[in-house]
Scaffold this motif. Structure first.
Motif, PDB file in Angstrom:
ATOM      1  N   PRO A 164     -14.389  85.229   1.402  1.00  0.00           N
ATOM      2  CA  PRO A 164     -13.627  84.032   1.011  1.00  0.00           C
ATOM      3  C   PRO A 164     -13.970  82.853   1.913  1.00  0.00           C
ATOM      4  CG  PRO A 164     -12.190  85.943   1.218  1.00  0.00           C
ATOM      5  CD  PRO A 164     -13.512  86.357   1.766  1.00  0.00           C
ATOM      6  N   ASP A 165     -14.215  81.678   1.316  1.00  0.00           N
ATOM      7  CA  ASP A 165     -14.560  80.504   2.125  1.00  0.00           C
ATOM      8  C   ASP A 165     -13.318  80.013   2.852  1.00  0.00           C
ATOM      9  OD1 ASP A 165     -15.221  78.047   3.215  1.00  0.00           O
ATOM     10  OD2 ASP A 165     -16.691  77.633   1.652  1.00  0.00           O
ATOM     11  N   PRO A 166     -13.323  80.102   4.197  1.00  0.00           N
ATOM     12  CA  PRO A 166     -12.117  79.715   4.938  1.00  0.00           C
ATOM     13  C   PRO A 166     -11.902  78.204   4.994  1.00  0.00           C
ATOM     14  CG  PRO A 166     -13.851  80.420   6.450  1.00  0.00           C
ATOM     15  CD  PRO A 166     -14.389  80.622   5.071  1.00  0.00           C
ATOM     16  N   ASP A 167     -12.869  77.423   4.514  1.00  0.00           N
ATOM     17  CA  ASP A 167     -12.693  75.964   4.526  1.00  0.00           C
ATOM     18  C   ASP A 167     -11.936  75.457   3.306  1.00  0.00           C
ATOM     19  OD1 ASP A 167     -13.967  75.500   6.936  1.00  0.00           O
ATOM     20  OD2 ASP A 167     -15.948  75.362   6.003  1.00  0.00           O
ATOM     21  N   LEU A 168     -11.722  76.335   2.336  1.00  0.00           N
ATOM     22  CA  LEU A 168     -11.066  75.906   1.099  1.00  0.00           C
ATOM     23  C   LEU A 168      -9.844  76.770   0.854  1.00  0.00           C
ATOM     24  CD1 LEU A 168     -14.306  75.511  -0.955  1.00  0.00           C
ATOM     25  CD2 LEU A 168     -12.660  73.677  -0.580  1.00  0.00           C
ATOM     26  N   ILE A 169      -8.853  76.197   0.213  1.00  0.00           N
ATOM     27  CA  ILE A 169      -7.680  77.000  -0.101  1.00  0.00           C
ATOM     28  C   ILE A 169      -7.776  77.476  -1.545  1.00  0.00           C
ATOM     29  CG2 ILE A 169      -6.063  76.114   1.618  1.00  0.00           C
ATOM     30  CD1 ILE A 169      -5.159  74.083  -0.451  1.00  0.00           C
ATOM     31  N   ALA A 170      -7.145  78.617  -1.805  1.00  0.00           N
ATOM     32  CA  ALA A 170      -7.152  79.166  -3.160  1.00  0.00           C
ATOM     33  C   ALA A 170      -6.433  78.194  -4.094  1.00  0.00           C
ATOM     34  CB  ALA A 170      -6.464  80.525  -3.173  1.00  0.00           C
ATOM     35  N   VAL A 171      -6.795  78.256  -5.367  1.00  0.00           N
ATOM     36  CA  VAL A 171      -6.245  77.328  -6.348  1.00  0.00           C
ATOM     37  C   VAL A 171      -5.261  78.068  -7.249  1.00  0.00           C
ATOM     38  CG1 VAL A 171      -6.818  75.786  -8.266  1.00  0.00           C
ATOM     39  CG2 VAL A 171      -8.406  76.040  -6.334  1.00  0.00           C
ATOM     40  N   THR A 172      -4.089  77.518  -7.409  1.00  0.00           N
ATOM     41  CA  THR A 172      -3.124  78.073  -8.359  1.00  0.00           C
ATOM     42  C   THR A 172      -3.096  77.158  -9.571  1.00  0.00           C
ATOM     43  OG1 THR A 172      -1.853  78.713  -6.429  1.00  0.00           O
ATOM     44  CG2 THR A 172      -0.798  78.972  -8.558  1.00  0.00           C
ATOM     45  N   ILE A 173      -3.291  77.742 -10.749  1.00  0.00           N
ATOM     46  CA  ILE A 173      -3.330  76.934 -11.969  1.00  0.00           C
ATOM     47  C   ILE A 173      -2.033  77.153 -12.747  1.00  0.00           C
ATOM     48  CG2 ILE A 173      -4.557  76.493 -14.126  1.00  0.00           C
ATOM     49  CD1 ILE A 173      -7.075  77.634 -12.612  1.00  0.00           C
ATOM     50  N   GLU A 174      -1.340  76.072 -13.004  1.00  0.00           N
ATOM     51  CA  GLU A 174      -0.046  76.154 -13.693  1.00  0.00           C
ATOM     52  C   GLU A 174      -0.256  76.262 -15.199  1.00  0.00           C
ATOM     53  OE1 GLU A 174       2.695  76.398 -12.036  1.00  0.00           O
ATOM     54  OE2 GLU A 174       1.892  75.871 -10.064  1.00  0.00           O
ATOM     55  N   GLU A 175       0.654  76.975 -15.840  1.00  0.00           N
ATOM     56  CA  GLU A 175       0.642  77.109 -17.296  1.00  0.00           C
ATOM     57  C   GLU A 175       0.650  75.728 -17.969  1.00  0.00           C
ATOM     58  OE1 GLU A 175       0.643  80.234 -18.792  1.00  0.00           O
ATOM     59  OE2 GLU A 175       0.256  79.104 -20.642  1.00  0.00           O
ATOM     60  N   SER A 176       1.432  74.818 -17.405  1.00  0.00           N
ATOM     61  CA  SER A 176       1.567  73.493 -18.021  1.00  0.00           C
ATOM     62  C   SER A 176       0.226  72.754 -18.013  1.00  0.00           C
ATOM     63  CB  SER A 176       2.613  72.681 -17.265  1.00  0.00           C
ATOM     64  OG  SER A 176       2.256  72.579 -15.902  1.00  0.00           O
ATOM     65  N   GLU A 177      -0.554  72.971 -16.954  1.00  0.00           N
ATOM     66  CA  GLU A 177      -1.857  72.311 -16.881  1.00  0.00           C
ATOM     67  C   GLU A 177      -2.788  72.849 -17.969  1.00  0.00           C
ATOM     68  OE1 GLU A 177      -5.338  71.292 -13.631  1.00  0.00           O
ATOM     69  OE2 GLU A 177      -3.668  72.563 -13.042  1.00  0.00           O
ATOM     70  N   ILE A 178      -2.744  74.180 -18.130  1.00  0.00           N
ATOM     71  CA  ILE A 178      -3.578  74.802 -19.160  1.00  0.00           C
ATOM     72  C   ILE A 178      -3.177  74.271 -20.537  1.00  0.00           C
ATOM     73  CG2 ILE A 178      -4.147  76.998 -20.270  1.00  0.00           C
ATOM     74  CD1 ILE A 178      -3.728  78.312 -17.497  1.00  0.00           C
ATOM     75  N   GLU A 179      -1.869  74.166 -20.765  1.00  0.00           N
ATOM     76  CA  GLU A 179      -1.382  73.678 -22.058  1.00  0.00           C
ATOM     77  C   GLU A 179      -1.850  72.254 -22.326  1.00  0.00           C
ATOM     78  OE1 GLU A 179      -0.031  75.307 -24.564  1.00  0.00           O
ATOM     79  OE2 GLU A 179      -0.352  77.074 -23.309  1.00  0.00           O
ATOM     80  N   SER A 180      -1.809  71.409 -21.290  1.00  0.00           N
ATOM     81  CA  SER A 180      -2.187  70.017 -21.537  1.00  0.00           C
ATOM     82  C   SER A 180      -3.699  69.900 -21.757  1.00  0.00           C
ATOM     83  CB  SER A 180      -1.692  69.109 -20.409  1.00  0.00           C
ATOM     84  OG  SER A 180      -2.581  69.126 -19.334  1.00  0.00           O
ATOM     85  N   ILE A 181      -4.469  70.764 -21.113  1.00  0.00           N
ATOM     86  CA  ILE A 181      -5.920  70.738 -21.352  1.00  0.00           C
ATOM     87  C   ILE A 181      -6.217  71.259 -22.764  1.00  0.00           C
ATOM     88  CG2 ILE A 181      -8.141  71.745 -20.657  1.00  0.00           C
ATOM     89  CD1 ILE A 181      -7.072  71.647 -17.746  1.00  0.00           C
ATOM     90  N   LYS A 182      -5.452  72.253 -23.183  1.00  0.00           N
ATOM     91  CA  LYS A 182      -5.623  72.811 -24.528  1.00  0.00           C
ATOM     92  C   LYS A 182      -5.530  71.706 -25.583  1.00  0.00           C
ATOM     93  CE  LYS A 182      -4.154  77.388 -24.921  1.00  0.00           C
ATOM     94  NZ  LYS A 182      -3.020  78.308 -24.871  1.00  0.00           N
ATOM     95  N   LYS A 183      -4.610  70.777 -25.354  1.00  0.00           N
ATOM     96  CA  LYS A 183      -4.394  69.708 -26.338  1.00  0.00           C
ATOM     97  C   LYS A 183      -5.582  68.765 -26.442  1.00  0.00           C
ATOM     98  CE  LYS A 183       0.647  69.654 -26.049  1.00  0.00           C
ATOM     99  NZ  LYS A 183       1.205  69.755 -24.692  1.00  0.00           N
TER     100      LYS A 183
END
Lengths: 506, 485
Positions: A304-323
């Motif tokens: 794991p790259d210690p210079d970057l933090i893991a990304v959490t993707i919210e359901e709402s973000e996925i929904e808005s991209i879906k549109k």
């Protein structure tokens, strides 16, 4: 893969007896797509193609000591969009890993990639053969992960020991690597997959997929499953690199399948006898050739790259991209077939030209109220022009509204097909609108009394032809239509024909 | 006027009142460095630009323009932190000729507060070491005894403050590299919470552990610097968005009711008895100030050093891959092809300790070993973090010695890596857990060597560390003791 393969030794005669029907080609693809972001994946440098070497670089993408990466959110969004269009599971939690290896165009000595938590998980893409070369097939996708590109090395090929040159402009541009399962069964299927994939990516606007610029790159894994002596064996897997076009991919895979069969017939070696080999496609000679093997098998020491933090993707973000996605090519094809009566092949051709052509068609079809006519005109006249000129639809000289006006006149009987094509040509040549083109060609409406006097004249001057018609030769009327055209090119041939037949009581 | 023994707070006050100019202040410290550092070797380089920078600050002040919070204060910066236009070597031959094009975020913050960077301090190569013996630019000596090491890896930053060559310095701490040399040199050193100070521009050793922090003669002076270098940086994805308090505002708040845990694992075998009694005396001082003390346990402490020596080399093996001879690094003159260029450049450019750790890390990340080493260590790291979470439910601070021994002799541990690594035994856990920790002077041994007291706090509670340290320093004079010049 759950299948197990035996590695029995078959004698030469048995191997020679194997026919093509006993052979299944197994193909999997890895496609690198450059996402259409303004800036690189972990810094603010431009991703524009073609700048002078090493002018689009900064401390981050050149890996200077002390520099740190910061994720480009846009690249994440485009990855999610792609994943959704490819029916992938979108990760709620995704992270960055370092792939460690030394190369001069990799300035950090590692590539930031994704190892065990890719942004897009399993998905699929359905492919069909427009001319029925293969049965429709669902190609499963293993994953799609985001990573940064390396730079470009240019080596002195003259063997005179010149220095290698490195251009780091491309270093750090975002790539989405899409990996299929080994689900394709012929080179034609592989090509259809690539074509459909590219179409989807351009429809949803995540990449221009320009292969000349390296914005879409493809590697293929291929081997054969052979039924022999009541058993099933597999040939060693070969990864083919450097397939620079879809045509090249189809040829390379086809060549490789043939080569593997021939080789197996010679030496009988199976997947258990040889490790995976890497070969490159040589487009000039139309052959695959072995690429230099690394001295030892690569161990990239992912962590794991210690210079970057893991990304959490919210359901709402996925929904808005879906549109934002809109209709995908398959959905467009279905719409054209079901609601506009296009034949599947014609719908495929139209959709294959891109969303703008489809939109052009829809405007014309709806405007003139005749989908079939619109399909013929757009499918033949417009696409022929685009193919010949190599231009995109936005460079086509006749707007959708003007085309609509033209076809409305055809539909209303004001113009016949032949005259309408002349008008279209005039519109293109003189860059003028419908009415102006008609005026220029001297086209004007002909009223019924004029038609009747024209027909009377034709009947009077051509008694032989009239007699033939009366004797039952309906086709003879064609000669009168030709003469009518000369007397008055504006007279509608259909109307002239009907009027003549009515007058002579035939 | 001898400025060298004045605190940073006092210098800032005099600079602000006009009693002292930035130019004379800077000149005075540069003079002192010139006179005394040839034997000490705490600096790799001094900044030629310092005088003109100081003049510019004086000019602005004299014309009534606004100046920053540290206007005119000389600061020494560890040579592993990038300074634009000033060579930044990280103590390595590999970067002997490397001049960064940009300032580290934290250097930018110092400069915008109008501090004056007077030089770059010596360090163990790429911060790998506990003695500053692993520098391509020679050993730094302990100002208290030229036979002894100053600790490391921020040995130069500790020694220059202890020898009054700079009022404050900047170090970095990956496993104790601020606190251990602070203890060895009798000064105050703070490792902030991971993420509190931007790492952008710090040449990485182990990215998940590295943290920049201040080193000074007092907690108050550390607070002064912390006010300037703390805060979120959009260039560092691991930098925290937490609010930054004014660390000097709460220094005088009472310690009444403060609960201090005495970590029993830090008083076991291997602890020098003189250090133990100095630490016990310190506990009494804090109790007299109203703090309550209670014994606590960090049960996974025995695994901390092993965990650290897996995780840190793993990250280092990757972080140091960029030093490959291709561009700004040392390149072997005799290499005939690419592989030779890599191998020879790295063989020549890196010192022994660095090579050892790159090999350790490469091995531990290799296919087939990853689970047993890196993954296992990451799990233990979580358990260590959990120890802290549990402890901080009961207490506000954790107290213990900074190091098991005082400064050892130069060369004493160079053949015994394990003994050297054990110098970090009490300090590595704070890095693994990400919590802030401070080392303050709390005594002198019979041999006259300084002893350090370590305090650790909850994440982002540096204010409590500085407050307790300041209150302790109001009651004691250990931090004012100076080596015999």
């Amino acid at each position: 893969m759950s299948e197990t393969f035996t590695s029995p030794q078959f004698d030469q005669a048995t191997r020679d007896a194997v026919s093509n029907d006993d052979v299944t080609v197994i193909i999997g693809l890895e496609v690198h797509v450059q996402l259409d972001t303004e800036s690189k994946l972990f810094c603010g440098c431009s991703t524009e193609f073609g700048a002078p070497p090493n002018t689009q670089t900064c401390a981050v993408c050149t890996g200077m000591p002390g520099s740190l990466p910061v994720i480009n959110e846009r690249a994440l969004q485009l990855s999610i969009k792609t994943g959704l269009a490819l029916n992938c599971e979108i990760a709620r939690y995704t992270k960055w890993d370092r792939k460690n290896y030394f190369y001069p165009d990799l300035p950090k000595g590692y590539q930031i990639s994704q190892f065990d938590k890719p942004i897009c998980g399993q998905g699929y893409l359905d492919i069909t053969a427009p001319k029925g070369e293969f049965e429709p097939r669902r190609v499963e996708l293993e994953r799609a992960h985001l990573e940064e590109d390396a730079g470009k090395s240019m080596h002195d090929e003259s063997q005179r020991g010149g220095n290698s040159k490195i251009d780091l402009n491309r270093t750090g541009t975002p790539l989405l690597e899409i990996v299929t399962k080994p689900d394709m069964r012929s080179p034609a299927e592989a090509r259809a997959f690539l074509t459909e994939l590219k179409l989807i990516l351009t429809y949803i606007g995540v990449s221009d997929c320009n292969m000349q610029h390296g914005n879409l790159r493809c590697d293929g894994n291929v081997n054969l499953h052979i039924k022999v002596g009541g058993e099933k064996i597999a040939t060693p897997i070969v990864e083919i690199k450097n397939m620079n076009s879809f045509r090249a991919a189809e040829r390379a895979l086809g060549y490789e399948a043939g080569r593997q069969l021939k080789l197996w017939k010679q030496n009988g070696k199976t997947i258990a006898d040889a490790p995976k080999q890497t070969r490159g496609w040589n487009d000039a000679d139309q052959v695959t050739t072995p690429q230099r093997e690394k001295e030892e098998s690569a161990d990239y020491r992912y962590f794991p790259d210690p210079d970057l933090i893991a990304v959490t993707i919210e359901e709402s973000e996925i929904e808005s991209i879906k549109k934002e996605i809109g209709r995908l090519p398959a959905q467009w094809r279905e719409l054209l077939i079901k609601e506009h009566g296009l034949k599947p092949y014609d719908a495929g051709v139209m959709v294959g030209q891109g969303a703008e052509v489809v939109e052009y068609f829809l405007v014309v079809a709806q405007g003139c109220g005749n989908s079939k006519m619109a399909s013929n005109w757009v499918g033949q006249e417009v696409l022929r022009f685009l193919n010949e000129s190599g231009e995109a639809i936005d460079a086509y000289p006749v707007s959708a509204d003007q085309m609509t006006e033209l076809l409305t006149k055809v539909n209303a009987g004001e113009l016949d097909q032949t005259r309408a094509k002349e008008v279209l040509q005039e519109m293109i040549d003189s860059k003028i609108e419908v009415q102006a083109a008609m005026d220029k060609l001297g086209i004007k409406a002909v009223d019924n009394s004029e038609i009747e006097s024209l027909c009377r004249q034709l009947i009077d001057e051509n008694p032989d032809v009239i007699q033939q018609i009366k004797d039952g030769n309906g086709k003879a009327v064609g000669a009168l239509i030709g003469k009518s055209r000369k007397l008055n090119p504006n007279a509608n041939p259909g109307l002239v024909k009907d009027t003549i037949l009515k007058m002579i009581g035939a | 006027m001898d400025l060298s023994t004045l605190s940073a707070a006092e210098l800032v006050k005099r600079l602000s009142s006009g009693e002292l100019t930035a130019e004379s202040c800077t000149e005075s410290f540069l003079e002192r460095i010139k006179d005394r550092d040839s034997s000490l070797n705490s600096f790799v380089s001094t900044a030629e630009s310092a005088i003109s920078a100081a003049q510019a600050i004086d000019e602005r002040r004299s014309t009534g323009q606004a100046v920053g919070a540290l206007a005119g204060l000389p600061v020494a910066v560890k040579d592993g932190i990038c300074t634009a236009g000033i060579a930044t070597t990280a103590g390595s031959r590999m970067l002997e000729k490397f001049v960064p094009a940009f300032d580290a975020t934290m250097v930018k913050q110092l400069l915008s507060a109008d501090a004056v960077v007077i030089g770059k301090t010596n360090m163990d190569e790429f911060a790998m070491g506990s003695s500053t013996e692993n520098s391509f630019f020679g050993v730094t000596k302990n100002p208290w005894s030229d036979q002894h090491v100053p600790g490391g890896s921020s040995g130069g930053s500790a020694a220059c403050v202890a020898a009054d060559l700079a009022p404050v310095s900047i170090g970095s701490d990956t496993g104790g590299s601020i606190r251990q040399p602070a203890a060895f040199c009798g000064i105050t050193g703070l490792k902030p919470t991971y993420g509190r100070v931007s790492r952008f521009g710090l040449i990485a050793f182990a990215s998940s552990l590295d943290q920049i922090g201040p080193m000074a003669r007092s907690a108050e002076d550390c607070g002064l610097v912390m006010n300037v270098i703390s805060g979120h940086d959009s260039n560092d994805s691991t930098s925290a968005k937490n609010d930054v308090p004014d660390f000097t505002q709460t220094l005088n708040d009472s310690l009444k009711g403060l609960r201090i845990g005495i970590c029993k694992e830090h008083f076991g075998e291997g602890l020098d008895s003189e250090i133990e009694s100095a630490v016990n005396e310190s506990v009494k001082v804090l109790e007299s100030l109203g703090a309550e003390t209670v014994e606590i346990s960090l049960p996974h402490t025995p695994y901390a050093v092993a965990t650290y020596y897996v995780i840190a080399p793993c990250e280092a093996s990757s972080n140091l891959a960029r030093f490959d001879g291709v561009r700004y690094t040392h390149r072997a003159a005799t290499a005939k092809d690419l592989t030779e260029m890599y191998c020879q450049s790295r063989a020549e450019g890196f010192g022994e300790e660095v090579k050892k750790r790159i090999m350790l890390g490469t091995y531990a990340l290799s296919s087939g070993y990853y689970d047993a080493y890196y993954l296992k260590a990451s799990k233990v790291r979580r358990m260590i973090k959990h120890d802290y979470d549990s402890a901080f439910e009961k207490v506000d601070l954790i107290l213990g010695p900074t190091t098991p021994t005082t400064a050892f002799k130069i060369g004493e541990h160079t053949q015994n890596a394990l003994a050297m690594y054990l110098a970090d035994i009490y300090t590595v856990s704070a890095n693994l857990a990400g919590v802030p920790a401070i080392s303050i002077p709390c005594g002198l041994t019979s041999a006259g060597m300084p002893v350090g007291l370590q305090l650790q706090a909850r994440s982002f509670d540096e204010a409590s560390l500085l407050r307790v340290a300041h209150q302790f320093q109001l009651q004691t004079d250990w931090h004012t003791r100076r080596p015999n010049a």
